[in-house]
Write an enzyme that holds these catalytic residues in place. Structure first.
Site, PDB file in Angstrom:
ATOM      1  N   HIS A  67     -77.593 -11.452  45.137  1.00  0.00           N
ATOM      2  CA  HIS A  67     -76.425 -12.234  44.728  1.00  0.00           C
ATOM      3  C   HIS A  67     -76.582 -13.687  45.182  1.00  0.00           C
ATOM      4  O   HIS A  67     -76.368 -14.626  44.397  1.00  0.00           O
ATOM      5  CB  HIS A  67     -75.161 -11.606  45.331  1.00  0.00           C
ATOM      6  CG  HIS A  67     -73.906 -12.337  45.004  1.00  0.00           C
ATOM      7  ND1 HIS A  67     -73.060 -11.948  43.998  1.00  0.00           N
ATOM      8  CD2 HIS A  67     -73.342 -13.450  45.543  1.00  0.00           C
ATOM      9  CE1 HIS A  67     -72.036 -12.780  43.932  1.00  0.00           C
ATOM     10  NE2 HIS A  67     -72.184 -13.702  44.862  1.00  0.00           N
ATOM     11  N   GLU A  68     -76.943 -13.873  46.452  1.00  0.00           N
ATOM     12  CA  GLU A  68     -77.089 -15.236  46.975  1.00  0.00           C
ATOM     13  C   GLU A  68     -78.275 -15.950  46.330  1.00  0.00           C
ATOM     14  O   GLU A  68     -78.226 -17.163  46.118  1.00  0.00           O
ATOM     15  CB  GLU A  68     -77.229 -15.211  48.497  1.00  0.00           C
ATOM     16  CG  GLU A  68     -76.032 -14.619  49.232  1.00  0.00           C
ATOM     17  CD  GLU A  68     -74.695 -15.204  48.831  1.00  0.00           C
ATOM     18  OE1 GLU A  68     -74.619 -16.421  48.546  1.00  0.00           O
ATOM     19  OE2 GLU A  68     -73.707 -14.454  48.790  1.00  0.00           O
ATOM     20  N   HIS A  71     -77.204 -17.607  43.130  1.00  0.00           N
ATOM     21  CA  HIS A  71     -76.645 -18.940  43.387  1.00  0.00           C
ATOM     22  C   HIS A  71     -77.769 -19.948  43.624  1.00  0.00           C
ATOM     23  O   HIS A  71     -77.756 -21.052  43.069  1.00  0.00           O
ATOM     24  CB  HIS A  71     -75.747 -18.926  44.629  1.00  0.00           C
ATOM     25  CG  HIS A  71     -74.455 -18.187  44.472  1.00  0.00           C
ATOM     26  ND1 HIS A  71     -73.470 -18.567  43.602  1.00  0.00           N
ATOM     27  CD2 HIS A  71     -73.972 -17.087  45.119  1.00  0.00           C
ATOM     28  CE1 HIS A  71     -72.444 -17.736  43.699  1.00  0.00           C
ATOM     29  NE2 HIS A  71     -72.730 -16.834  44.610  1.00  0.00           N
TER      30      HIS A  71
END
Length: 153
Positions: A67-68, A71
């Site tokens: 998920h990170e 980003h």
């Protein structure tokens, strides 16, 4: 797991899932409370909550890392890196990354003690979470005096 182990894991996940290298710093941050991890826009670093590994294990940790990294890679490429952006949602689906982290704590399941008050005249009961000044208030039905009864546990 140490910060060095986390760095190596993130670099490995980045190459395997995204086909792109992660060339910045990754570390654990014990001060994170409500989130599994965060990507820092200013220095491109990734911080991970160590509770993710302790509470949910390696599989959830890899999900938070993916998920990170979504980003990270989108921000580096100048594309939409925010949660509401279509690029971000598409990359989440493509890599099989979770949209949200599973809860790290039980939540606020504190039992509130109730304060019970009674009208002297009509015996109406009033349950309150907060104490109230009985000299300041009167009964709403008969305007009688209100007295405190022992709080429930």
């Amino acid at each position: 797991m140490t910060d060095e182990g986390l760095q190596a894991l993130i670099e490995n996940v980045s190459l395997n899932a995204f086909g792109k290298p992660f060339i910045h710093i990754a570390r654990f941050n014990k001060r994170l409370r409500t989130t599994g991890g965060r990507y820092m826009l200013s220095d491109h670093s990734i911080q991970i909550n160590p509770l993710v590994l302790e509470v949910h294990g390696t599989e959830e940790l890899v999900g938070v890392i993916k998920h990170e990294l979504c980003h990270y890679h989108l921000h580096i490429e100048g594309r939409g890196y925010r949660h509401r952006d279509a690029d971000f949602r598409d990359l989440l689906k493509y890599t099989g990354s979770p949209r949200f982290c599973r809860p790290l704590t039980e939540g606020n399941k504190r039992v509130h003690s109730m304060h019970v008050y009674e009208c002297v005249s009509c015996k109406t009961l009033y349950n309150r979470r907060r104490r109230m000044n009985v000299r300041k208030y009167r009964c709403g039905k008969c305007a009688g005096q209100i007295v405190a009864i022992q709080p429930l546990k």
